[in-house]
Enzyme design. Sequence first.
Site, short mmCIF file in Angstrom:
data_model
loop_
_atom_site.label_atom_id
_atom_site.label_comp_id
_atom_site.label_asym_id
_atom_site.label_seq_id
_atom_site.Cartn_x
_atom_site.Cartn_y
_atom_site.Cartn_z
N HIS A 1 0.82 -1.27 0.02
CA HIS A 1 0.01 0.36 -0.37
C HIS A 1 0.63 1.12 0.05
O HIS A 1 0.30 2.38 -1.05
CB HIS A 1 -0.54 0.17 1.16
CG HIS A 1 -1.94 1.56 1.53
ND1 HIS A 1 -1.58 2.43 2.23
CD2 HIS A 1 -3.14 1.16 0.91
CE1 HIS A 1 -2.38 3.50 2.35
NE2 HIS A 1 -3.19 2.55 1.55
N GLY A 2 1.85 1.31 1.28
CA GLY A 2 2.34 2.92 0.99
C GLY A 2 2.56 3.60 1.92
O GLY A 2 3.70 4.62 2.00
N ASP A 3 1.51 3.95 2.09
CA ASP A 3 1.11 5.07 3.80
C ASP A 3 0.05 4.19 3.95
O ASP A 3 -1.14 5.10 4.08
CB ASP A 3 0.85 5.75 2.26
CG ASP A 3 0.11 7.00 3.15
OD1 ASP A 3 0.83 7.87 4.24
OD2 ASP A 3 -0.37 8.72 2.45
N ILE A 4 0.25 3.48 4.73
CA ILE A 4 -0.48 2.88 5.88
C ILE A 4 -0.87 4.12 6.96
O ILE A 4 0.50 3.82 7.46
CB ILE A 4 -1.08 1.09 6.45
CG1 ILE A 4 -0.97 0.50 4.91
CG2 ILE A 4 -1.23 0.58 7.70
CD1 ILE A 4 -2.70 0.14 5.20
N ASN B 1 -6.00 6.43 7.64
CA ASN B 1 -5.76 5.75 5.45
C ASN B 1 -6.78 4.79 5.46
O ASN B 1 -7.29 4.07 4.70
CB ASN B 1 -5.04 6.21 4.84
CG ASN B 1 -4.04 6.49 4.16
OD1 ASN B 1 -4.90 7.68 3.59
ND2 ASN B 1 -3.28 6.76 3.79
#
Length: 279
Positions: free
Chosen positions: A171-174, A178
């Site tokens: 995902h990269g931006d947990i 979010n």
Amino acid sequence: MTLSPALSAAVAHWALASPAFVTETATSVLYRVDHADHGPAALKLLKPGAGDDEAQGGAMLAWYGGHGAARVFGLAPDAVLMEWLPGETLGDVARAGRDDAATLLLAEAVERLHARRDAPPPELTPLRRRFASLFRLGPDAWPEKARPLAARATAIAQDLLDADAPAQPLHGDIHHDNILRSGDGWVAIDPKGLIGDPAYDYANSFQNPEQADALVLDAARVARHATALAGRTGLPRRHLLAWAVAHTALSGAWNIEDGTPFAHQVAMLPLLLADYEAG
């Protein structure tokens, strides 16, 4: 309301009605709209020059197919039409005094995102490229007292990226805000579309939720969060902390480059490093 050309095009393309402005970020504008088949929906319009993160993010969200992530109803190069999620976030849960519960729910959400899928993922950004700002900036760009912290964190990040770890779509931006409630469950929004060590997807949660410094900037919370994530995921506790250190330094580097405050990261790094170095 007078519709912008981008909003007018999306409304016409997907036969939407009643667009209402919700919020705006540096890279996008969000509207609540009505869709004939799905009822209330969220329309995210990317601004010109939003960057690969946002473009890849929409494709990544669609790739999840509604399993652990918000359902996507339509995708265009500069727009995403997805389910409307008006409920609470895991940030709300943590800020309401239920941080331990939020940690486990966050881990469960990430596990659903990491589930194996048959279809190939969209184009993804390697973690090494993601960390370019940290290495480009270097410790000397940090305030003098923070330079040893930044140097240690940069070395840890280098070691992690040099390791022969299994790579998978991320995902990269947990972070807590979010992940939103959807019915009886929780789903993620706003992926960045990365590829690399699965432990990275837990790194940002250590310095979140937002607007909760009294909770987050606490050595006991760092220890409790690391232990809970390791117990739930089976990932080594120190490895999770290493990625938390690396990502906190990276987010500080981004803020330095952007000319925005980075005191939070400077305060967070010694807490994370102390637990990491304790082994």
